[in-house]
Design a protein around this motif. Structure first.
Motif, PDB file in Angstrom:
ATOM      1  N   THR A   1      -8.367   4.767  -8.752  1.00  0.00           N
ATOM      2  CA  THR A   1      -9.180   5.811  -8.155  1.00  0.00           C
ATOM      3  C   THR A   1      -9.436   5.548  -6.671  1.00  0.00           C
ATOM      4  OG1 THR A   1     -11.190   4.653  -8.820  1.00  0.00           O
ATOM      5  CG2 THR A   1     -10.350   6.350 -10.307  1.00  0.00           C
ATOM      6  N   LYS A   2      -9.389   4.252  -6.289  1.00  0.00           N
ATOM      7  CA  LYS A   2      -9.596   3.932  -4.869  1.00  0.00           C
ATOM      8  C   LYS A   2      -9.098   2.529  -4.540  1.00  0.00           C
ATOM      9  CE  LYS A   2     -14.450   2.548  -5.626  1.00  0.00           C
ATOM     10  NZ  LYS A   2     -15.862   2.831  -5.241  1.00  0.00           N
ATOM     11  N   VAL A   3      -8.840   2.345  -3.251  1.00  0.00           N
ATOM     12  CA  VAL A   3      -8.542   1.018  -2.726  1.00  0.00           C
ATOM     13  C   VAL A   3      -9.878   0.379  -2.368  1.00  0.00           C
ATOM     14  CG1 VAL A   3      -7.380  -0.302  -0.913  1.00  0.00           C
ATOM     15  CG2 VAL A   3      -6.357   1.819  -1.747  1.00  0.00           C
TER      16      VAL A   3
ATOM     17  N   THR B   1      -9.327   3.550 -13.230  1.00  0.00           N
ATOM     18  CA  THR B   1     -10.177   4.537 -13.898  1.00  0.00           C
ATOM     19  C   THR B   1     -10.885   3.945 -15.112  1.00  0.00           C
ATOM     20  OG1 THR B   1      -8.270   5.261 -15.203  1.00  0.00           O
ATOM     21  CG2 THR B   1      -8.754   6.498 -13.192  1.00  0.00           C
TER      22      THR B   1
ATOM     23  N   TYR C   1       0.829  -1.201   0.000  1.00  0.00           N
ATOM     24  CA  TYR C   1       0.000   0.000   0.000  1.00  0.00           C
ATOM     25  C   TYR C   1       0.868   1.256   0.000  1.00  0.00           C
ATOM     26  CZ  TYR C   1      -3.178   3.573   1.854  1.00  0.00           C
ATOM     27  OH  TYR C   1      -3.897   4.718   2.059  1.00  0.00           O
TER      28      TYR C   1
ATOM     29  N   ASN D   1     -12.771   1.039   0.319  1.00  0.00           N
ATOM     30  CA  ASN D   1     -13.187   2.173  -0.527  1.00  0.00           C
ATOM     31  C   ASN D   1     -12.483   3.469  -0.141  1.00  0.00           C
ATOM     32  OD1 ASN D   1     -14.953   0.560  -2.027  1.00  0.00           O
ATOM     33  ND2 ASN D   1     -16.599   0.856  -0.530  1.00  0.00           N
ATOM     34  N   LYS D   2     -11.165   3.395  -0.049  1.00  0.00           N
ATOM     35  CA  LYS D   2     -10.348   4.562   0.295  1.00  0.00           C
ATOM     36  C   LYS D   2      -9.788   5.175  -0.986  1.00  0.00           C
ATOM     37  CE  LYS D   2      -6.317   6.002   3.022  1.00  0.00           C
ATOM     38  NZ  LYS D   2      -7.019   7.101   3.707  1.00  0.00           N
ATOM     39  N   ALA D   3      -9.921   6.498  -1.127  1.00  0.00           N
ATOM     40  CA  ALA D   3      -9.452   7.179  -2.334  1.00  0.00           C
ATOM     41  C   ALA D   3      -7.970   6.930  -2.577  1.00  0.00           C
ATOM     42  CB  ALA D   3      -9.717   8.680  -2.215  1.00  0.00           C
ATOM     43  N   SER D   4      -7.603   6.776  -3.831  1.00  0.00           N
ATOM     44  CA  SER D   4      -6.217   6.539  -4.208  1.00  0.00           C
ATOM     45  C   SER D   4      -5.970   7.098  -5.591  1.00  0.00           C
ATOM     46  CB  SER D   4      -5.900   5.036  -4.194  1.00  0.00           C
ATOM     47  OG  SER D   4      -4.595   4.777  -4.692  1.00  0.00           O
ATOM     48  N   SER D   5      -4.743   7.519  -5.847  1.00  0.00           N
ATOM     49  CA  SER D   5      -4.368   7.982  -7.187  1.00  0.00           C
ATOM     50  C   SER D   5      -3.131   7.229  -7.662  1.00  0.00           C
ATOM     51  CB  SER D   5      -4.099   9.497  -7.185  1.00  0.00           C
ATOM     52  OG  SER D   5      -3.070   9.811  -6.257  1.00  0.00           O
TER      53      SER D   5
ATOM     54  N   TYR E   1      -7.309  -2.621  -5.916  1.00  0.00           N
ATOM     55  CA  TYR E   1      -7.618  -1.259  -6.336  1.00  0.00           C
ATOM     56  C   TYR E   1      -8.612  -1.259  -7.502  1.00  0.00           C
ATOM     57  CZ  TYR E   1      -3.324   0.328  -3.898  1.00  0.00           C
ATOM     58  OH  TYR E   1      -2.343   0.606  -2.962  1.00  0.00           O
ATOM     59  N   GLU E   2      -9.458  -0.233  -7.547  1.00  0.00           N
ATOM     60  CA  GLU E   2     -10.297   0.002  -8.717  1.00  0.00           C
ATOM     61  C   GLU E   2      -9.595   1.015  -9.609  1.00  0.00           C
ATOM     62  OE1 GLU E   2     -14.787   0.215  -8.697  1.00  0.00           O
ATOM     63  OE2 GLU E   2     -14.298   2.353  -8.973  1.00  0.00           O
TER      64      GLU E   2
END
Length: 306
Positions: free
Chosen positions: A122-124, A140, A86, A99-103, A137-138
């Motif tokens: 876009t998010k974990v 874009t 991570y 569902n934590k924001a990620s870039s 991760y999800e």
């Protein structure tokens, strides 16, 4: 025997960049695309067997482009790696991210290990280092978008536990190398530092073709027969110590511990498929095996990198 990095397997992950970390590899799959209907989007075609195709190189670990068995081409694509990979550093021994924001971004590779594009998260969707060591991760783009722009098709996460003694491959995008292994049983409790994992995959040992090293963390474990992802490479015993960082130990039912220098391990991934509702992770679902935030043990704090 390939030399091991001097950087700690877990500690290396906290130092983002090529200076350390571990990462497992990935393989591919074969399947038939289902015909699209107005009610059911076309099922994503499974990837045929191929070296490093559809693995994702991260700045500190290996990863892979994955899908559930029920994913469709209109679903957002997903990136699988270890929880200890991570980007925010180690997760504590009781931490679960949902569902934590990620870039976060990574380089999608072809069979030869060359980059064919950048993928962006876009998010974990889910990440933990307790019970299992996974981060999903999800991205874009949808599977169809990625297939259209790069030709890459995702690896499929198996919906069942792998068989003992089965042959597996571990493709590491970080090192551009695929390891050949077989499963030698499962460990009810595997302990390393502050973290404990359950039903871990033990690799056959000794095996010079399966000496995964630092940087292979997050690599998919691919069953050579089904060509599906059955696990994720995550750790190994460097120095023969017991239960310390980079030296996992097996905890027996009576509480005694054993450790073998050079023994490597992975974690199972079919757990994700036990928690799905409409292709989304539902931790409240009956039979869900993933660690839930409410039931995670009290954190003791992660080890700090040296």
């Amino acid at each position: 025997m390939p030399s091991r990095r001097t950087t700690s397997r877990l500690a290396a992950v906290a130092v983002l960049g090529a200076a350390g970390a571990i990462a497992p590899l990935s393989s591919s799959q074969a399947a038939e695309p289902s015909a699209p209907t107005s009610a059911q989007p076309q099922t994503v075609q499974r990837l045929q067997a191929a070296g490093l195709a559809s693995t994702i190189k991260l700045d500190n670990c290996s990863g892979s482009l994955v899908r559930y068995p029920t994913s469709t081409d209109t679903d957002k694509a997903m990136l699988l790696t270890n929880g200890h990979c991570y980007e925010g550093g180690f997760l504590s021994a009781g931490e679960v991210l949902v569902n934590k924001a990620s870039s976060r971004s990574g380089q999608l590779l072809d069979d030869a290990g060359s980059s064919i594009g950048t993928v962006q998260a876009t998010k974990v969707l889910y990440a933990t280092m307790i019970g299992n060591d996974v981060a999903l991760y999800e991205l874009t783009d949808t599977y169809a978008d990625i297939a259209s722009s790069t030709g890459a098709k995702a690896l499929t996460i198996s919906d069942s536990k792998p068989a003992d003694q089965s042959a597996i491959s571990i493709p590491s995008s970080y090192w551009g190398k695929t390891y050949s292994c077989s499963i030698n049983g499962f460990v009810g409790e595997l302990r390393e530092g502050d973290w404990t994992w359950h039903d871990s995959i033990r690799y056959a040992f000794p095996n010079p073709d399966c000496e995964t090293i630092h940087g292979t963390s997050g690599s998919p474990i691919v069953d050579n027969t089904s060509l599906e992802v059955v696990g994720i490479n995550n750790t190994g015993n460097d120095d023969g110590q017991q239960c310390t960082v980079n030296n996992p130990c097996e905890v027996n039912e009576d509480g005694t511990t054993t450790a073998t220098q050079g023994q490597n391990y992975g974690q199972q991934t079919y757990w994700f498929t036990t928690c799905l509702t409409d292709n989304a992770i539902d931790l409240s679902k009956d039979g869900c095996l993933l660690t839930k935030p409410a039931t995670a043990t009290k954190p003791h704090g992660p080890k700090k990198p040296h």
